[in-house]
Design a protein around this motif. Structure first.
Motif, PDB file in Angstrom:
ATOM      1  N   LEU A 230      34.374  35.868  45.957  1.00 29.66           N
ATOM      2  CA  LEU A 230      33.925  36.382  44.658  1.00 29.66           C
ATOM      3  C   LEU A 230      34.057  37.901  44.602  1.00 29.66           C
ATOM      4  N   LEU A 231      33.621  38.564  45.658  1.00 31.35           N
ATOM      5  CA  LEU A 231      33.731  40.021  45.697  1.00 31.35           C
ATOM      6  C   LEU A 231      35.193  40.454  45.675  1.00 31.35           C
ATOM      7  N   LEU A 232      36.041  39.749  46.424  1.00 34.14           N
ATOM      8  CA  LEU A 232      37.462  40.086  46.460  1.00 34.14           C
ATOM      9  C   LEU A 232      38.092  39.934  45.081  1.00 34.14           C
ATOM     10  N   MET A 233      37.801  38.819  44.392  1.00 31.43           N
ATOM     11  CA  MET A 233      38.402  38.597  43.076  1.00 31.43           C
ATOM     12  C   MET A 233      37.898  39.610  42.057  1.00 31.43           C
ATOM     13  N   THR A 234      36.588  39.900  42.090  1.00 35.50           N
ATOM     14  CA  THR A 234      36.023  40.845  41.128  1.00 35.50           C
ATOM     15  C   THR A 234      36.623  42.234  41.300  1.00 35.50           C
ATOM     16  N   LEU A 235      36.558  42.747  42.511  1.00 33.39           N
ATOM     17  CA  LEU A 235      37.087  44.091  42.753  1.00 33.39           C
ATOM     18  C   LEU A 235      38.611  44.108  42.690  1.00 33.39           C
ATOM     19  N   GLY A 236      39.241  42.994  43.087  1.00 32.23           N
ATOM     20  CA  GLY A 236      40.699  42.932  43.022  1.00 32.23           C
ATOM     21  C   GLY A 236      41.216  42.973  41.605  1.00 32.23           C
ATOM     22  N   LEU A 237      40.637  42.170  40.708  1.00 37.68           N
ATOM     23  CA  LEU A 237      41.060  42.204  39.305  1.00 37.68           C
ATOM     24  C   LEU A 237      40.726  43.543  38.668  1.00 37.68           C
ATOM     25  N   ALA A 238      39.576  44.136  39.044  1.00 39.12           N
ATOM     26  CA  ALA A 238      39.240  45.462  38.523  1.00 39.12           C
ATOM     27  C   ALA A 238      40.292  46.482  38.956  1.00 39.12           C
ATOM     28  N   TRP A 239      40.721  46.406  40.208  1.00 39.94           N
ATOM     29  CA  TRP A 239      41.759  47.325  40.697  1.00 39.94           C
ATOM     30  C   TRP A 239      43.087  47.090  39.988  1.00 39.94           C
TER      31      TRP A 239
END
Length: 660
Positions: A230-239
């Motif tokens: 979840l953290l990876l997807m959230t920060l990844g899409l934000a990036w």
């Protein structure tokens, strides 16, 4: 100041601010804002040593996680169900607010270009920020006031949903508005293309990709892996959205919306729930920290103007639009009062405008201060909304009187009925069971569509707020034999209990709840009995499991009855009648009522029943009728009524002891 000391300072300020708001019965969000203001390095210096860059970095993460949580709560089916209010009142409010604010800001620029330096790009970005309202504060206040299903509540929710949807193109548009003048046309065209692609991703292909990936992760059966994902997807899409020339917040919002449309939403909500309020608090603390109160103190007339004019403008605009779209005068004014303030998305858009160079610092702080103040006064405006409507809408008294008259006309000939507060699925099931026994009912509900359909079917249901004394009186509360509260919201149930107990202190009231978590609070508030759905569900599951494993049905029924008797006070025995004198009932607990003679006043119940056998005091009632907790060691008073539970033989011995 080190990182650990600063973190402890953040937590201390947040705890004190939230505790103060809870004590004042205000939303916790206001406590976070105040905590952020106290932490602001330009004033009290509590965060000394922290430069503006670190605060901006902290604010970015607060925005990212706030947008993810809001995206997770975004509901496309709900958007479709409320499309009349969403794409009617909501769309008109956002578009007209942006048009009027843009032209108004440009007019001020033309009149005073030195005091109000602003391009049309800045005016357009500012209009988007001012068009937003606070979902977090308004929804919390409406839920506490049982107004989610009211007429104005439905309209407010429709506008808030549209504002959430409008943020997507605005988050794309604002970075494009910050482009150089010679590149502006190309930047706007590219922004429109990006917005179209993003909305297409949200509505069509994105859910399939997200569902497939989450399925792969869920099959590993690891909570740590799921949370890290979840953290990876959230920060990844934000990036990724930032790399595409958009904002971090937009990527986090997209991630939340995509997950909300999959079957993993419940699991994600369960895992993110402990962090929800913390992340929300982080965002509002950083907003408070962005304020420079030295400049605000010097510019207080400008702040006052920026607070008053937008709030009054949104109030009038929303009320006028709601009235034009068919709402009554009182409903329209309430809708305007609830939506007049600034909102979380407004802060997001304002800070994005500042980052893109669209808003000068000398304007940013007064506008931000006005938005914060508008949110601080919102709870007080909502709490005073009924008085405001009563004062300014002459027809509101008449409309409420007609509503009470309609309720009273349905209950005027009914006596000994059961008053059902909330006519949803549980309320309707209760009504069907009571109807089979010939027991009349009267139900109050705040969903106008449900009330209309039930009334058309000939059922005794009326539109009314069960937490209001007038509605309870009109529904014949004092003539009722019992009341049932079906809402699962504990705060709402306590409000209804308080209203019932104010008029009928001795009326039996049964309350539905989700689990045993708030059992003591509901009983302390006046519930005669509390029925937790989790407990009943587990009993039924156990009963089916026992029956399927070969346990005789009679034994299953007896075991379930024993479990219920241990759990429910009202089921621990029964008052024995003439038709119950059979050998089958001799071994069951019975209830028996005794009146304490004056000769036994001052004696203790435990002393009088020492030789009677195994008995239990179920309830005790003073001569005045006031119920008190049953205590075996409390001195008795003459004329008191005591109810005892036990077998027939001990009850017979107790009768001799209490009538001697």
């Amino acid at each position: 100041m080190g990182a650990l000391e600063l973190t402890l300072l953040y937590l201390l300020a947040a705890v004190l601010g939230v505790a103060a708001c809870r004590w004042l019965k205000l939303p916790a969000i206001l406590g976070y804002l105040v905590a952020g203001v106290l932490m602001e390095p330009h004033t009290l210096g509590l965060a000394f040593g922290q430069d503006a860059a670190s605060i901006k970095y902290l604010a970015e993460f607060g925005v990212v996680f706030l947008m993810f949580v809001i995206g997770l709560e975004f509901n496309l089916p709900k958007l479709h169900a409320m499309r009349r209010h969403v794409f009617g009142l909501g769309l008109a409010q956002v578009l007209l607010t942006m048009v009027f604010v843009t032209f108004g800001a440009m007019a001020l620029h033309w009149l005073a270009p030195v005091r109000w330096p602003m391009s049309w790009q800045t005016a357009l970005a500012l209009s988007g920020a001012l068009a937003m309202s606070s979902t977090a504060i308004v929804v919390k206040m409406m839920a506490d006031r049982l107004e989610m299903d009211s007429e104005h509540g439905q309209r407010v929710m429709g506008v808030l949903l549209l504002q959430d949807l409008a943020v997507v193109p605005l988050l794309v548009l604002i970075p494009a508005l910050g482009a150089a003048p010679e590149q502006l046309a190309g930047a706007l065209a590219l922004a429109l293309l990006k917005a179209a692609l993003l909305i297409g991703l949200l509505l069509w292909g994105g859910q399939r990709l997200m569902r497939g990936w989450l399925t792969v992760v869920a099959r590993r059966r690891s909570e740590e892996l799921f949370m890290l994902n979840l953290l990876l997807m959230t920060l990844g899409l934000a990036w990724l959205t930032e790399q595409a020339g958009l904002s971090l917040a937009l990527g986090a919002f997209i991630c939340g919306v995509l997950i909300s449309e999959t079957e993993f939403r419940i699991q994600v909500e369960a895992q993110i729930r402990p962090f929800h309020d913390v992340l929300l608090g982080l965002f509002f603390i950083t907003i408070g920290m962005l304020l420079d109160w030295r400049l605000i103190w010097l510019q207080w007339p400008l702040v006052l103007v920026l607070l008053t004019i937008p709030v009054l403008f949104k109030l009038v605009l929303v009320a006028a639009l709601a009235r034009w779209l068919g709402a009554g005068s009182g409903v329209a004014l309430r809708t305007g009062l609830y939506l007049a303030q600034a909102g979380e998305f407004g802060f997001v858009l304002l800070t994005l405008s500042r980052r893109e160079g669209l808003l000068l610092p000398e304007l940013f702080n007064p506008i931000l201060a006005a938005m914060v103040l508008s949110m601080l006064v919102t709870p007080f405006i909502i709490m005073a909304s009924n008085r405001i409507v009563m004062r300014w809408v002459a027809s509101e008294w008449l409309q409420q009187s007609l509503q009470m008259t309609q309720i009273a006309s349905q209950s005027i000939d009914v006596r000994g009925h059961v008053l059902i507060c909330g006519y949803g699925r549980s309320g309707q099931a209760i009504a069907r069971v009571l109807a089979q026994e010939g027991i009349p009912i009267m139900a109050l509900d705040l969903d106008p569509d449900r009330v209309r359909l039930a009334a058309a079917a000939g059922q005794a249901v009326a539109f009314g707020d069960a937490s209001k004394a007038q509605a309870l009186t009109a529904a014949g509360l004092k003539r009722a034999s019992a009341a049932v509260i079906t809402t699962l919201n504990t705060h709402s149930a306590i409000q209804v209990l308080a209203a019932i107990r104010a008029q009928a202190p001795h009326l039996p009231v049964v309350v539905r709840t989700q689990s045993d978590r708030h059992l003591d609070r509901l009983r302390a508030a006046g519930a005669t009995e509390v029925v937790p759905e989790a407990h009943e569900g587990s009993l039924m599951l156990a009963g089916h499991a026992l029956a399927l494993t070969g346990v005789p049905m009679r034994r299953v029924v007896r075991l379930l009855r024993e479990q219920r008797e241990q759990r429910y006070q009202l089921l621990r025995g029964y008052f024995r009648g003439a038709n119950d004198a059979s050998e089958d009932t001799l071994d069951e607990d019975h209830l028996k009522t005794f009146t304490v003679p004056e000769a036994l006043a001052g004696r203790r119940l435990a002393e009088l029943l020492a030789d009677a056998g195994e008995l239990r005091a179920v309830s005790l009632q003073r001569r005045s009728g006031a119920p008190v907790p049953a205590d075996d060691d409390a001195p008795l008073q003459g004329g008191e009524t005591v109810v005892l539970s036990g077998k027939a033989a001990p009850l017979a011995r107790a009768e001799k002891a209490l009538t001697a």
